[in-house]
Structure formats: structure tokens, C-alpha cells
Design a protein around this motif. Structure first.
Motif, PDB file in Angstrom:
ATOM      1  N   ASN A 108       4.880  -8.983  -6.469  1.00 41.42           N
ATOM      2  CA  ASN A 108       5.849  -8.894  -5.371  1.00 41.42           C
ATOM      3  C   ASN A 108       3.788  -8.123  -4.415  1.00 41.42           C
ATOM      4  O   ASN A 108       3.351  -7.109  -3.595  1.00 41.42           O
ATOM      5  CB  ASN A 108       6.564  -7.513  -5.103  1.00 41.42           C
ATOM      6  CG  ASN A 108       7.333  -7.724  -5.286  1.00 41.42           C
ATOM      7  OD1 ASN A 108       7.941  -9.192  -4.881  1.00 41.42           O
ATOM      8  ND2 ASN A 108       8.187  -7.697  -6.179  1.00 41.42           N
ATOM      9  N   SER A 109       2.860  -8.652  -4.986  1.00 39.21           N
ATOM     10  CA  SER A 109       1.292  -8.215  -4.957  1.00 39.21           C
ATOM     11  C   SER A 109       1.075  -8.970  -3.836  1.00 39.21           C
ATOM     12  O   SER A 109       1.377 -10.136  -3.684  1.00 39.21           O
ATOM     13  CB  SER A 109       0.248  -7.649  -5.926  1.00 39.21           C
ATOM     14  OG  SER A 109       0.782  -6.585  -6.749  1.00 39.21           O
ATOM     15  N   THR A 110      -0.262  -8.514  -3.202  1.00 39.19           N
ATOM     16  CA  THR A 110      -0.507  -9.535  -2.031  1.00 39.19           C
ATOM     17  C   THR A 110      -2.147  -9.370  -1.613  1.00 39.19           C
ATOM     18  O   THR A 110      -2.564  -8.402  -2.564  1.00 39.19           O
ATOM     19  CB  THR A 110      -0.529  -9.292  -0.468  1.00 39.19           C
ATOM     20  OG1 THR A 110      -0.185  -7.558   0.363  1.00 39.19           O
ATOM     21  CG2 THR A 110       1.443  -9.104   0.017  1.00 39.19           C
ATOM     22  N   VAL A 138      -3.561   0.479  -2.037  1.00 36.57           N
ATOM     23  CA  VAL A 138      -2.381   0.726  -2.457  1.00 36.57           C
ATOM     24  C   VAL A 138      -1.377   1.588  -1.958  1.00 36.57           C
ATOM     25  O   VAL A 138      -1.997   3.094  -1.209  1.00 36.57           O
ATOM     26  CB  VAL A 138      -2.566   1.263  -3.867  1.00 36.57           C
ATOM     27  CG1 VAL A 138      -1.440   1.790  -4.982  1.00 36.57           C
ATOM     28  CG2 VAL A 138      -4.268   1.020  -4.823  1.00 36.57           C
ATOM     29  N   THR A 139      -0.606   1.570  -1.887  1.00 36.26           N
ATOM     30  CA  THR A 139       0.580   2.126  -0.621  1.00 36.26           C
ATOM     31  C   THR A 139       1.532   2.729  -1.637  1.00 36.26           C
ATOM     32  O   THR A 139       2.338   2.027  -2.206  1.00 36.26           O
ATOM     33  CB  THR A 139       1.753   1.656   0.573  1.00 36.26           C
ATOM     34  OG1 THR A 139       0.296   0.636   1.226  1.00 36.26           O
ATOM     35  CG2 THR A 139       2.309   2.701   0.125  1.00 36.26           C
ATOM     36  N   LYS A 175      -2.372  10.173   3.078  1.00 36.91           N
ATOM     37  CA  LYS A 175      -0.680  11.328   2.809  1.00 36.91           C
ATOM     38  C   LYS A 175      -0.692   9.348   1.117  1.00 36.91           C
ATOM     39  O   LYS A 175      -0.221  10.584  -0.043  1.00 36.91           O
ATOM     40  CB  LYS A 175       0.344  11.595   2.457  1.00 36.91           C
ATOM     41  CG  LYS A 175      -0.090  12.986   3.468  1.00 36.91           C
ATOM     42  CD  LYS A 175       0.859  13.896   4.047  1.00 36.91           C
ATOM     43  CE  LYS A 175       0.849  15.393   4.546  1.00 36.91           C
ATOM     44  NZ  LYS A 175       1.721  15.942   4.912  1.00 36.91           N
ATOM     45  N   HIS A 176      -0.297   8.849   1.426  1.00 35.47           N
ATOM     46  CA  HIS A 176       0.202   7.172   1.223  1.00 35.47           C
ATOM     47  C   HIS A 176      -0.394   6.417   0.472  1.00 35.47           C
ATOM     48  O   HIS A 176       0.016   5.380   0.306  1.00 35.47           O
ATOM     49  CB  HIS A 176       1.857   7.181   1.500  1.00 35.47           C
ATOM     50  CG  HIS A 176       2.809   8.480   1.693  1.00 35.47           C
ATOM     51  ND1 HIS A 176       3.995   8.363   0.632  1.00 35.47           N
ATOM     52  CD2 HIS A 176       2.935   9.174   2.475  1.00 35.47           C
ATOM     53  CE1 HIS A 176       4.349   9.377   0.801  1.00 35.47           C
ATOM     54  NE2 HIS A 176       4.161  10.230   1.859  1.00 35.47           N
ATOM     55  N   PRO A 200       5.445   5.722  -7.855  1.00 34.88           N
ATOM     56  CA  PRO A 200       5.711   4.517  -7.226  1.00 34.88           C
ATOM     57  C   PRO A 200       4.880   3.555  -6.448  1.00 34.88           C
ATOM     58  O   PRO A 200       4.992   3.888  -5.518  1.00 34.88           O
ATOM     59  CB  PRO A 200       7.453   4.489  -7.381  1.00 34.88           C
ATOM     60  CG  PRO A 200       7.586   5.491  -7.539  1.00 34.88           C
ATOM     61  CD  PRO A 200       7.297   6.633  -7.004  1.00 34.88           C
ATOM     62  N   VAL A 201       4.690   2.611  -7.166  1.00 34.83           N
ATOM     63  CA  VAL A 201       3.904   1.485  -6.004  1.00 34.83           C
ATOM     64  C   VAL A 201       4.497   0.979  -4.753  1.00 34.83           C
ATOM     65  O   VAL A 201       5.373  -0.348  -5.389  1.00 34.83           O
ATOM     66  CB  VAL A 201       2.086   0.706  -6.404  1.00 34.83           C
ATOM     67  CG1 VAL A 201       1.831  -0.395  -5.708  1.00 34.83           C
ATOM     68  CG2 VAL A 201       1.815   1.921  -7.637  1.00 34.83           C
ATOM     69  N   ILE A 202       4.627   1.127  -3.582  1.00 35.37           N
ATOM     70  CA  ILE A 202       5.147   0.778  -2.604  1.00 35.37           C
ATOM     71  C   ILE A 202       4.748  -1.305  -2.371  1.00 35.37           C
ATOM     72  O   ILE A 202       5.296  -2.108  -1.925  1.00 35.37           O
ATOM     73  CB  ILE A 202       5.453   1.836  -1.688  1.00 35.37           C
ATOM     74  CG1 ILE A 202       5.646   2.954  -1.649  1.00 35.37           C
ATOM     75  CG2 ILE A 202       5.884   0.662  -0.441  1.00 35.37           C
ATOM     76  CD1 ILE A 202       7.458   2.589  -2.611  1.00 35.37           C
ATOM     77  N   GLU A 203       3.394  -1.239  -2.301  1.00 38.75           N
ATOM     78  CA  GLU A 203       2.716  -2.267  -1.537  1.00 38.75           C
ATOM     79  C   GLU A 203       1.380  -2.352  -2.563  1.00 38.75           C
ATOM     80  O   GLU A 203       0.103  -0.917  -2.600  1.00 38.75           O
ATOM     81  CB  GLU A 203       2.464  -2.560  -0.209  1.00 38.75           C
ATOM     82  CG  GLU A 203       4.156  -2.432   0.728  1.00 38.75           C
ATOM     83  CD  GLU A 203       3.023  -2.027   1.984  1.00 38.75           C
ATOM     84  OE1 GLU A 203       2.189  -2.287   2.261  1.00 38.75           O
ATOM     85  OE2 GLU A 203       4.659  -3.049   2.868  1.00 38.75           O
TER      86      GLU A 203
END
Length: 240
Positions: A108-110, A138-139, A175-176, A200-203
Motif C-alpha cells: 500500500n506504499s507508493t 508520511v500521512t 498536523k497530519h 497509524p500511517v495512512i499513506e
């Protein structure tokens, strides 16, 4: 992936399906050449990029190849996979012989993925002693603040490996969102480091490896050959 080195007599015997004694006869009769030079001894070393000619026929001719791919989500960093599209599947029209991935990204990483058939180059790129910086956008699910910066800079103890991570640079962008720079690549390292904060890492998007930056003109799933300067940046900056 390890560079494939070996003896010329072993290669030719296997390639032509003849005994090694016949290979020695070819050498004695001045009919075997490597990179345009006459072979003088049966134990002469070759690798996967040696140009090998016998009696005027080319037995091996392979060029080094270096590619950058803008990896999308859902694509696996592998050469073969029975369930998912692989990074190599996206290299349409490219000779995939001996291609391998230098520095993987999870499903899921890009972002920037480097693909090559040059094992020595990828070894220099990924060797811990080389300390090549990898940069990631990182999001996060939850807000971040300056306390993260110090924790990343100090390094974190990973019990499973029994090691403390090398200092990492974290720059808070919002913030994110944060930019993270690493000189190593432990298993799911960034996600595990943010996991210490229950965040948690979203992106996760890789922007660069060393001086090689993801080309802004590449859309998701698109690729291009590396420039000469990009290729040589690894050779120059790696310390191994």
C-alpha cells in the motif's frame, strides 16, 4: 541479488552443450573473445554483462538497465506474484531478464521504486555501509507534534531485531503530515516508529533515494530510464 560471475569455459560449455576440452580447443585456436579481447585462459572470469563471441557468433550480449517507477497502491514489489500486479508487470515492452527491485515498498506504499539488472549497483545502493538517504512523505491518522522529532532523532529500540534504529530526521509539515529521512530500511520501519505513538500511517510515499528523486512528470504506474547522472550518483556516493 548477486552478480553472476564465473569461468568462461564453464559458460561456453553449457551454452554450446560441448565438453570443456572443446572449449580449450576454441581458446587455443583463437576463436573465443570477451568484450572484443581474445580469451587466453580457460579460467578467465566473466559476468552477466560480458560480451562473449565464439567463431563470429554472439553467445551473450546484455546491456545494463536502470529504471524508476512511480509505484501505485496495490502493486507488489516483486518480480512474480500470483495474487497481485507486480512492479515488473508495469514495465510494458521492457526486457525483464535479470531485473530485480532495489529497495522494496510494501503493497500500500507508493512512490519511487528503482529496478535494475545490475546486481553490483543495487548492492551499493542498499548496503547499510552506504548510508544512502531515503525520503518519505508520511500521512498520519492522528495529529503529530515536535515530540516526534526528538524520538526519531534518538533512534528506537526494535525488540524483534534486537537493535536500535539509526537516527532519523523527521520534519513536521502539518498536523497530519511529516517528511521522514532514513539511512536504513528495517521491516516496516516507519510504520513501527509511528506505532510507538499509537499513530497509524495512512499513506507512505517515497520521494527520493539518495540523489535520485521521483520524476514529477511520471504518473502512477509510469516509468522511465534513469539518467547517466542518476546512475552514477549511487556509484559516487556509496562507500562500498
Amino acid at each position: 541479488m548477486v552478480s553472476k560471475r564465473g569461468r568462461i569455459d564453464t559458460f561456453v560449455a553449457k551454452r554450446l552443450q560441448i565438453p570443456k576440452k572443446m572449449v580449450r580447443n576454441l581458446i587455443a585456436s583463437e576463436q573465443l573473445f570477451i568484450d572484443g579481447h581474445q580469451v587466453l585462459t580457460a579460467d578467465t572470469q566473466i559476468d552477466e554483462f560480458s560480451l562473449i563471441e565464439c567463431q563470429g557468433n554472439v553467445l551473450q550480449q546484455r546491456q545494463r538497465a536502470y529504471w524508476m517507477l512511480n509505484k501505485p497502491k496495490g502493486v507488489v514489489s516483486a518480480t512474480i506474484d500470483n495474487q497481485h500486479v507486480t512492479a515488473l508487470d508495469l514495465l510494458a515492452g521492457i526486457d525483464k531478464d535479470l531485473l530485480h527491485i532495489a529497495g522494496r515498498l510494501d503493497l500500500n506504499s507508493t512512490g519511487l521504486l528503482l529496478i535494475t539488472n545490475d546486481a553490483k549497483w543495487s548492492q551499493r545502493l542498499m548496503a547499510p555501509k552506504s548510508k544512502v538517504t531515503k525520503r518519505y512523505l508520511v500521512t498520519l491518522a492522528n495529529p503529530i507534534d515536535s515530540t516526534y522529532v526528538a524520538a526519531f532523532a534518538q533512534g528506537m529500540w526494535f525488540e524483534y531485531e534486537g537493535i536500535t534504529t539509526q537516527p532519523a530526521k523527521l520534519t513536521v509539515l502539518s498536523k497530519h503530515q511529516a517528511m521522514v529521512e532514513l539511512k536504513e530500511g528495517k521491516y516496516h520501519q516507519i510504520k513501527r516508529m509511528f506505532g510507538r505513538f499509537q499513530n497509524p500511517v495512512i499513506e507512505l510515499h517515497r520521494e527520493s533515494v539518495g540523489e535520485i528523486r521521483l520524476d514529477d512528470e511520471l504518473g502512477e504506474g509510469e516509468f522511465r530510464a534513469l539518467s547517466t547522472a542518476e546512475i552514477h550518483s549511487i556509484n559516487v556516493n556509496a562507500s562500498v
